[in-house]
Design a protein around this motif. Structure first.
Motif, PDB file in Angstrom:
ATOM      1  N   ARG A  45      -5.559   7.823   1.202  1.00 31.70           N
ATOM      2  CA  ARG A  45      -5.253   6.536   1.852  1.00 31.70           C
ATOM      3  C   ARG A  45      -6.330   5.510   1.524  1.00 31.70           C
ATOM      4  NH1 ARG A  45      -1.246   7.462   5.914  1.00 31.70           N
ATOM      5  NH2 ARG A  45       0.435   8.250   4.615  1.00 31.70           N
ATOM      6  N   VAL A  97       0.864  -1.194   0.000  1.00 31.95           N
ATOM      7  CA  VAL A  97       0.000   0.000   0.000  1.00 31.95           C
ATOM      8  C   VAL A  97       0.896   1.238   0.000  1.00 31.95           C
ATOM      9  CG1 VAL A  97      -2.025   1.099   1.016  1.00 31.95           C
ATOM     10  CG2 VAL A  97      -1.619  -1.334   1.405  1.00 31.95           C
ATOM     11  N   ALA A  98       1.496   1.488  -1.137  1.00 32.15           N
ATOM     12  CA  ALA A  98       2.441   2.600  -1.321  1.00 32.15           C
ATOM     13  C   ALA A  98       2.876   2.568  -2.775  1.00 32.15           C
ATOM     14  CB  ALA A  98       3.668   2.427  -0.428  1.00 32.15           C
ATOM     15  N   HIS A 120       6.180  11.460   7.816  1.00 29.01           N
ATOM     16  CA  HIS A 120       5.761  10.657   6.647  1.00 29.01           C
ATOM     17  C   HIS A 120       4.275  10.846   6.323  1.00 29.01           C
ATOM     18  CE1 HIS A 120       7.165   7.055   4.105  1.00 29.01           C
ATOM     19  NE2 HIS A 120       6.099   7.591   3.527  1.00 29.01           N
ATOM     20  N   MET A 173      -5.621   4.326  -1.999  1.00 28.10           N
ATOM     21  CA  MET A 173      -4.444   3.444  -2.020  1.00 28.10           C
ATOM     22  C   MET A 173      -4.817   2.033  -1.557  1.00 28.10           C
ATOM     23  SD  MET A 173      -1.750   6.120  -0.322  1.00 28.10           S
ATOM     24  CE  MET A 173      -0.394   4.992  -0.043  1.00 28.10           C
TER      25      MET A 173
HETATM   26  C1  8YV Z   1       2.701   5.626   2.000  1.00 28.84           C
HETATM   27  C2  8YV Z   1       4.553   6.445   0.504  1.00 28.84           C
HETATM   28  O1  8YV Z   1       1.728   6.216   2.772  1.00 28.84           O
HETATM   29  O2  8YV Z   1       3.407   5.608  -1.331  1.00 28.84           O
HETATM   30  C3  8YV Z   1       4.487   5.744  -0.795  1.00 28.84           C
HETATM   31  O3  8YV Z   1       5.532   5.317  -1.294  1.00 28.84           O
HETATM   32  O4  8YV Z   1       5.584   6.774   0.959  1.00 28.84           O
HETATM   33  C4  8YV Z   1       3.328   6.759   1.238  1.00 28.84           C
HETATM   34  O5  8YV Z   1       2.370   7.224   0.348  1.00 28.84           O
HETATM   35  C5  8YV Z   1       3.615   4.895   2.889  1.00 28.84           C
HETATM   36  O6  8YV Z   1       4.634   4.310   2.166  1.00 28.84           O
HETATM   37  C6  8YV Z   1       2.852   3.853   3.701  1.00 28.84           C
HETATM   38  O7  8YV Z   1       2.917   2.566   3.134  1.00 28.84           O
END
Ligand code: 8YV
Length: 317
Positions: free
Chosen positions: A291, A71-72, A282, A294
């Motif tokens: 979110r 999830v990123a 972050h 995502m």
């Molecule tokens: C995420 C991020 O929230 O997408 C990415 O690479 O850094 C952020 O958007 C974070 O990595 C949580 O998994």
């Protein structure tokens, strides 16, 4: 299906239509041992940046593991080649977090150049203050140059905002962007050393790879203008935090804003003491809308792979 930490209900519902879902109830990252135990027997793992998902995790999960949905957009926490060797598909969440991350980046640029954190701290400390013409002066953006390191989706979205603020754009990366992208942003492709020499604000948007680890080291910081600012909303290890502290102490650059850290969630102690540093935990994609999108995209990837229809947004090994 094993979800390593809380995700929005919308995404859990999508997963639940495809089978049994277990979501870790720990309000913290799982340890390596806990991650292995928690994901054992899962056909899919929904993970995020603090989960180190490698071949050993996949082996502990078992041969029924088909997909790891991160999830990123960044996936430096996943050993993609090791999972590919085991026939496990890896997916990420590109696109849906572009605007939120660019908004946060621009918020940091403004907070840094206009000294918003300092002003806020001063008021909250109940310090006496009064308006005068020289009080807490920052630096304007109009006519200044933004240096974008990595003109991918997020880098472009930041550049669009910078254009609206009257900035000029230079950028660097592995190769030039398509000419229509360059002309829409009036962006000039330059090598990194030239970008560091010319930019008033350097904003990092490259992924973390072996080639970009400590891309911004002592030499890079020394190459920047003394009045320039550094902004990092990609991954902490792209910047050598100790070298950044040294550069700030030596007055080699004017300030830095960091949303990500080399040893997250720890932050180099010396940075915590500085007024010319803006720090956020972050928050790049941290809006309810983003979110949710995502997590929903990660869930849809899982459902699609498990149904035999292939991934929607696969990471290539
Ligand atoms: C995420 C991020 O929230 O997408 C990415 O690479 O850094 C952020 O958007 C974070 O990595 C949580 O998994």
């Amino acid at each position: 299906m094993a979800v390593t930490r809380w995700i929005p209900d919308e995404a859990v519902k999508i997963l639940a239509e495809a089978g049994e879902v277990r979501v870790s109830s720990a309000d913290r990252p799982l340890s390596v041992a806990e991650l292995r135990e928690f994901t054992a027997g899962a056909s899919a793992i929904v993970g995020m940046l603090h989960d180190r998902i490698d071949g050993e995790v996949a082996d502990a999960a078992g041969p029924q593991l088909k997909v790891v949905a991160n999830v990123a957009v960044g996936y430096d926490n996943v050993d993609v080649p090791a999972l590919a060797e085991r026939g496990v598909v890896v997916t990420n969440t590109p696109g849906v977090l572009t605007e939120a991350t660019a908004d946060l980046t621009f918020g940091l640029i403004l907070a840094l150049t206009r000294r918003l954190g300092e002003g806020e701290r001063l008021i909250r400390a109940r310090e006496p203050w009064s308006f005068h013409l020289g009080f807490l002066l920052g630096s304007g953006l109009q006519g200044k140059t933004l240096g974008v390191v990595g003109l991918g989706q997020i880098g472009r979205a930041v550049a669009r905002r910078a254009l609206a603020f009257g900035m000029r754009i230079v950028y660097t990366g592995r190769k030039p962007a398509p000419s229509e992208v360059e002309s829409a942003l009036a962006a000039e492709f330059v090598p990194l050393p030239e970008l560091l020499e010319r930019a008033d604000v350097v904003s990092l948007h490259c992924p973390l790879t072996a080639a970009t680890r400590h891309l911004i080291d002592a030499d890079a910081l020394r190459a920047m203008k003394p009045g320039a600012y550094l902004v990092n909303t990609t991954r902490g290890p792209v910047v050598d935090e100790a070298a950044l502290s040294d550069a700030l102490e030596a007055g080699e650059i004017a300030g830095a804003a960091l949303d990500v850290f080399e040893r997250e969630p720890s932050v180099e102690e010396r940075l915590l003491e500085r007024e010319d540093v803006v720090l956020t935990p972050h928050l790049g994609s941290a809006t309810v809308e983003t979110r949710t999108e995502m997590a929903v995209l990660a869930a849809r990837n899982v459902v699609s792979v498990l149904a035999g229809n292939g991934p929607l947004t696969e990471v290539q090994a």
